[in-house]
Scaffold this motif. Structure first.
Motif, PDB file in Angstrom:
ATOM      1  N   SER A 148       0.832  -1.204   0.000  1.00 47.30           N
ATOM      2  CA  SER A 148       0.000   0.000   0.000  1.00 47.30           C
ATOM      3  C   SER A 148       0.866   1.254   0.000  1.00 47.30           C
ATOM      4  CB  SER A 148      -0.926   0.007   1.222  1.00 47.30           C
ATOM      5  OG  SER A 148      -1.839  -1.060   1.173  1.00 47.30           O
ATOM      6  N   THR A 149       1.952   1.222   0.747  1.00 43.58           N
ATOM      7  CA  THR A 149       2.864   2.367   0.804  1.00 43.58           C
ATOM      8  C   THR A 149       3.480   2.646  -0.559  1.00 43.58           C
ATOM      9  OG1 THR A 149       3.396   1.928   3.124  1.00 43.58           O
ATOM     10  CG2 THR A 149       4.950   3.271   1.877  1.00 43.58           C
ATOM     11  N   ILE A 150       3.930   1.587  -1.230  1.00 44.70           N
ATOM     12  CA  ILE A 150       4.545   1.756  -2.549  1.00 44.70           C
ATOM     13  C   ILE A 150       3.538   2.318  -3.550  1.00 44.70           C
ATOM     14  CG2 ILE A 150       5.582   0.525  -4.498  1.00 44.70           C
ATOM     15  CD1 ILE A 150       6.743  -1.452  -2.449  1.00 44.70           C
ATOM     16  N   PHE A 151       2.334   1.730  -3.573  1.00 44.30           N
ATOM     17  CA  PHE A 151       1.303   2.203  -4.491  1.00 44.30           C
ATOM     18  C   PHE A 151       0.894   3.645  -4.173  1.00 44.30           C
ATOM     19  CE2 PHE A 151      -0.245  -2.449  -4.999  1.00 44.30           C
ATOM     20  CZ  PHE A 151       0.776  -2.682  -5.906  1.00 44.30           C
ATOM     21  N   SER A 152       0.742   3.938  -2.890  1.00 45.95           N
ATOM     22  CA  SER A 152       0.321   5.285  -2.482  1.00 45.95           C
ATOM     23  C   SER A 152       1.333   6.332  -2.920  1.00 45.95           C
ATOM     24  CB  SER A 152       0.137   5.345  -0.967  1.00 45.95           C
ATOM     25  OG  SER A 152      -0.924   4.538  -0.539  1.00 45.95           O
ATOM     26  N   LEU A 153       2.605   6.060  -2.666  1.00 44.31           N
ATOM     27  CA  LEU A 153       3.642   7.025  -3.033  1.00 44.31           C
ATOM     28  C   LEU A 153       3.688   7.232  -4.541  1.00 44.31           C
ATOM     29  CD1 LEU A 153       6.607   6.117  -0.646  1.00 44.31           C
ATOM     30  CD2 LEU A 153       5.204   8.174  -0.617  1.00 44.31           C
ATOM     31  N   ALA A 154       3.505   6.156  -5.296  1.00 47.92           N
ATOM     32  CA  ALA A 154       3.531   6.282  -6.762  1.00 47.92           C
ATOM     33  C   ALA A 154       2.402   7.190  -7.244  1.00 47.92           C
ATOM     34  CB  ALA A 154       3.418   4.897  -7.402  1.00 47.92           C
ATOM     35  N   ILE A 155       1.204   7.000  -6.682  1.00 48.21           N
ATOM     36  CA  ILE A 155       0.059   7.825  -7.095  1.00 48.21           C
ATOM     37  C   ILE A 155       0.235   9.268  -6.641  1.00 48.21           C
ATOM     38  CG2 ILE A 155      -2.430   8.145  -6.817  1.00 48.21           C
ATOM     39  CD1 ILE A 155      -2.647   5.095  -6.547  1.00 48.21           C
ATOM     40  N   VAL A 156       0.714   9.458  -5.406  1.00 51.17           N
ATOM     41  CA  VAL A 156       0.918  10.821  -4.897  1.00 51.17           C
ATOM     42  C   VAL A 156       1.949  11.555  -5.741  1.00 51.17           C
ATOM     43  CG1 VAL A 156       1.803  12.170  -2.956  1.00 51.17           C
ATOM     44  CG2 VAL A 156       0.188  10.308  -2.540  1.00 51.17           C
ATOM     45  N   PHE A 157       3.043  10.888  -6.112  1.00 45.06           N
ATOM     46  CA  PHE A 157       4.053  11.522  -6.963  1.00 45.06           C
ATOM     47  C   PHE A 157       3.463  11.921  -8.310  1.00 45.06           C
ATOM     48  CE2 PHE A 157       7.603   9.996  -4.261  1.00 45.06           C
ATOM     49  CZ  PHE A 157       8.433  11.109  -4.357  1.00 45.06           C
ATOM     50  N   TYR A 158       2.506  11.133  -8.806  1.00 47.02           N
ATOM     51  CA  TYR A 158       1.875  11.463 -10.090  1.00 47.02           C
ATOM     52  C   TYR A 158       1.091  12.769  -9.990  1.00 47.02           C
ATOM     53  CZ  TYR A 158      -1.265  11.154 -14.098  1.00 47.02           C
ATOM     54  OH  TYR A 158      -1.962  11.431 -15.246  1.00 47.02           O
ATOM     55  N   PHE A 159       0.377  12.968  -8.876  1.00 41.53           N
ATOM     56  CA  PHE A 159      -0.435  14.176  -8.718  1.00 41.53           C
ATOM     57  C   PHE A 159       0.355  15.351  -8.144  1.00 41.53           C
ATOM     58  CE2 PHE A 159      -3.804  10.996  -8.980  1.00 41.53           C
ATOM     59  CZ  PHE A 159      -4.734  11.640  -9.773  1.00 41.53           C
ATOM     60  N   SER A 160       1.371  15.067  -7.326  1.00 44.86           N
ATOM     61  CA  SER A 160       2.163  16.147  -6.728  1.00 44.86           C
ATOM     62  C   SER A 160       3.508  15.589  -6.259  1.00 44.86           C
ATOM     63  CB  SER A 160       1.413  16.776  -5.546  1.00 44.86           C
ATOM     64  OG  SER A 160       2.237  17.712  -4.871  1.00 44.86           O
ATOM     65  N   THR A 279      -8.514  16.607  -5.831  1.00 45.29           N
ATOM     66  CA  THR A 279      -7.091  16.281  -5.680  1.00 45.29           C
ATOM     67  C   THR A 279      -6.639  16.487  -4.243  1.00 45.29           C
ATOM     68  OG1 THR A 279      -6.667  16.916  -7.979  1.00 45.29           O
ATOM     69  CG2 THR A 279      -4.768  16.809  -6.504  1.00 45.29           C
ATOM     70  N   MET A 280      -7.137  17.543  -3.601  1.00 47.14           N
ATOM     71  CA  MET A 280      -6.787  17.794  -2.193  1.00 47.14           C
ATOM     72  C   MET A 280      -7.228  16.632  -1.316  1.00 47.14           C
ATOM     73  SD  MET A 280      -8.193  20.699   0.450  1.00 47.14           S
ATOM     74  CE  MET A 280      -9.717  19.755   0.675  1.00 47.14           C
ATOM     75  N   VAL A 281      -8.476  16.182  -1.511  1.00 44.62           N
ATOM     76  CA  VAL A 281      -8.978  15.057  -0.728  1.00 44.62           C
ATOM     77  C   VAL A 281      -8.162  13.807  -0.988  1.00 44.62           C
ATOM     78  CG1 VAL A 281     -10.967  13.538  -0.367  1.00 44.62           C
ATOM     79  CG2 VAL A 281     -11.319  16.009  -0.579  1.00 44.62           C
ATOM     80  N   LEU A 282      -7.823  13.573  -2.264  1.00 43.08           N
ATOM     81  CA  LEU A 282      -7.026  12.414  -2.635  1.00 43.08           C
ATOM     82  C   LEU A 282      -5.671  12.438  -1.934  1.00 43.08           C
ATOM     83  CD1 LEU A 282      -6.529  10.720  -6.013  1.00 43.08           C
ATOM     84  CD2 LEU A 282      -4.525  11.759  -4.971  1.00 43.08           C
ATOM     85  N   LEU A 283      -4.993  13.580  -1.941  1.00 37.99           N
ATOM     86  CA  LEU A 283      -3.665  13.687  -1.325  1.00 37.99           C
ATOM     87  C   LEU A 283      -3.747  13.489   0.186  1.00 37.99           C
ATOM     88  CD1 LEU A 283      -2.172  16.688  -3.353  1.00 37.99           C
ATOM     89  CD2 LEU A 283      -1.574  14.275  -3.552  1.00 37.99           C
ATOM     90  N   VAL A 284      -4.792  14.056   0.795  1.00 37.35           N
ATOM     91  CA  VAL A 284      -4.946  13.902   2.247  1.00 37.35           C
ATOM     92  C   VAL A 284      -5.206  12.432   2.602  1.00 37.35           C
ATOM     93  CG1 VAL A 284      -6.457  14.457   4.196  1.00 37.35           C
ATOM     94  CG2 VAL A 284      -5.705  16.268   2.654  1.00 37.35           C
ATOM     95  N   GLN A 285      -6.039  11.756   1.782  1.00 38.43           N
ATOM     96  CA  GLN A 285      -6.325  10.339   2.039  1.00 38.43           C
ATOM     97  C   GLN A 285      -5.071   9.485   1.919  1.00 38.43           C
ATOM     98  OE1 GLN A 285      -9.817   9.916  -0.719  1.00 38.43           O
ATOM     99  NE2 GLN A 285     -10.737   8.893   1.028  1.00 38.43           N
ATOM    100  N   TYR A 286      -4.279   9.730   0.892  1.00 42.43           N
ATOM    101  CA  TYR A 286      -3.056   8.941   0.719  1.00 42.43           C
ATOM    102  C   TYR A 286      -2.034   9.265   1.804  1.00 42.43           C
ATOM    103  CZ  TYR A 286      -4.418   6.879  -3.727  1.00 42.43           C
ATOM    104  OH  TYR A 286      -5.054   6.153  -4.698  1.00 42.43           O
ATOM    105  N   ALA A 287      -1.989  10.505   2.223  1.00 45.51           N
ATOM    106  CA  ALA A 287      -1.083  10.862   3.311  1.00 45.51           C
ATOM    107  C   ALA A 287      -1.458  10.113   4.594  1.00 45.51           C
ATOM    108  CB  ALA A 287      -1.119  12.371   3.555  1.00 45.51           C
ATOM    109  N   ALA A 288      -2.778   9.992   4.817  1.00 44.60           N
ATOM    110  CA  ALA A 288      -3.235   9.265   6.015  1.00 44.60           C
ATOM    111  C   ALA A 288      -2.925   7.770   5.910  1.00 44.60           C
ATOM    112  CB  ALA A 288      -4.735   9.472   6.197  1.00 44.60           C
TER     113      ALA A 288
END
Length: 288
Positions: A148-160, A279-288
């Motif tokens: 989950s960490t690997i996938f989350s970081l990959a998606i977060v890097f794509y958006f920001s 996008t803000m909600v998405l980033l906050v969710q992945y950060a959590a």
């Protein structure tokens, strides 16, 4: 990591369980990562409607169904993985118990002359229980966390990439602080385990030879020795617990400060228009 690899090598006959758990772990991680993406899509459509634009209501409903399907998938996959993990744990316990017993049978008689029977039994029980519990936790929780960490970081890097970089700092900082804490904590735990093993050994010997103990009126002495071992575990637990929780407070404060920077950046950039609400909600969710 070396210890995990040694355990896996030692129990290589259980490779079908490792493969099954890994497969369901990847599925679970994928399900959990899709939800924020679907949530973002729905929020962006709703935001358009609130702003006076045109929103695709059918698409919003589809996102809702997709979120439900990912929830359903997580429920089914987590229970399947949990079932396999439980069976794996039971088989691992059997394998390690058999290997331990086989090893004891090969030891010379002189070894048993210098060790209490109860100490040997408690050492085996504690060691095997700790390893099986750890491997069960690893299969049911830790592997999912890693993927989950690997996938989350990959998606977060794509958006920001900025948020992705700040989130990436969490892991080396947390691991470094934890490793510094764990080394000293394990030293304390080693002393506690030793006292508990000796106490269990004294208990087993006293019970197995209870007629001799009573014949020589040794009950008070045996109880005193038994209690002394546990008294020393309490003496060791005081500095161990104080040290761990002091370091844990420091570790959490450092992480809190990093998250302060992450959330502040996300909210400020959203307010400036760099990110949409979705996008803000998405980033906050992945950060959590």
């Amino acid at each position: 990591m070396n210890q995990i690899l040694r355990i896996i090598k030692f129990t290589k006959s259980l490779w079908p369980f490792y493969a099954s758990i890994g497969f369901f772990t990847i599925l679970l991680s994928g399900m959990s990562q899709l939800q924020p993406l679907f949530t973002k899509g729905a929020i962006d459509q709703i935001t358009k409607l609130i702003g006076g634009g045109h929103a695709n209501v059918k698409l919003v409903a589809i996102f809702a169904v997709l979120i439900f399907l990912t929830d359903l998938g997580q429920t089914l996959f987590s229970n399947l993985a949990g079932y396999i993990g439980d069976i794996f744990s039971a088989k691992l316990r059997r394998t390690m118990s058999e290997r331990y017993f086989e090893h004891l049978m090969k030891l010379p008689q002189s070894y048993f002359d210098n060790e209490l029977t109860g100490t040997i039994i408690n050492r085996m029980s504690r060691g095997i229980s700790q390893i099986t519990d750890y491997m069960q936790m690893l299969s049911n929780n830790f592997l999912q966390f890693i993927f989950s960490t690997i996938f989350s970081l990959a998606i977060v890097f794509y958006f920001s990439w900025q948020v992705g970089l700040m989130l990436s700092l969490l892991y080396p900082v947390f691991i470094w602080l934890t490793s510094k804490t764990s080394t000293r904590w394990q030293g304390y735990q080693k002393d506690i385990n030793k006292e508990q093993d000796q106490a269990s050994g004294r208990f087993a010997e006293a019970i197995s030879q209870v007629k001799v103990v009573k014949s020589f009126l040794q009950e008070p002495r045996e109880l005193s020795l038994f209690s002394g071992h546990f008294a020393r575990t309490i003496e060791t637990t005081h500095p161990q617990s104080r040290y761990w929780h002091t370091q844990d407070s420091f570790r959490r404060i450092v992480l809190n400060l990093i998250f302060l920077g992450i959330y502040s950046y996300i909210f400020v950039e959203t307010a400036r228009g760099a990110y949409s609400i979705g996008t803000m909600v998405l980033l906050v969710q992945y950060a959590a």
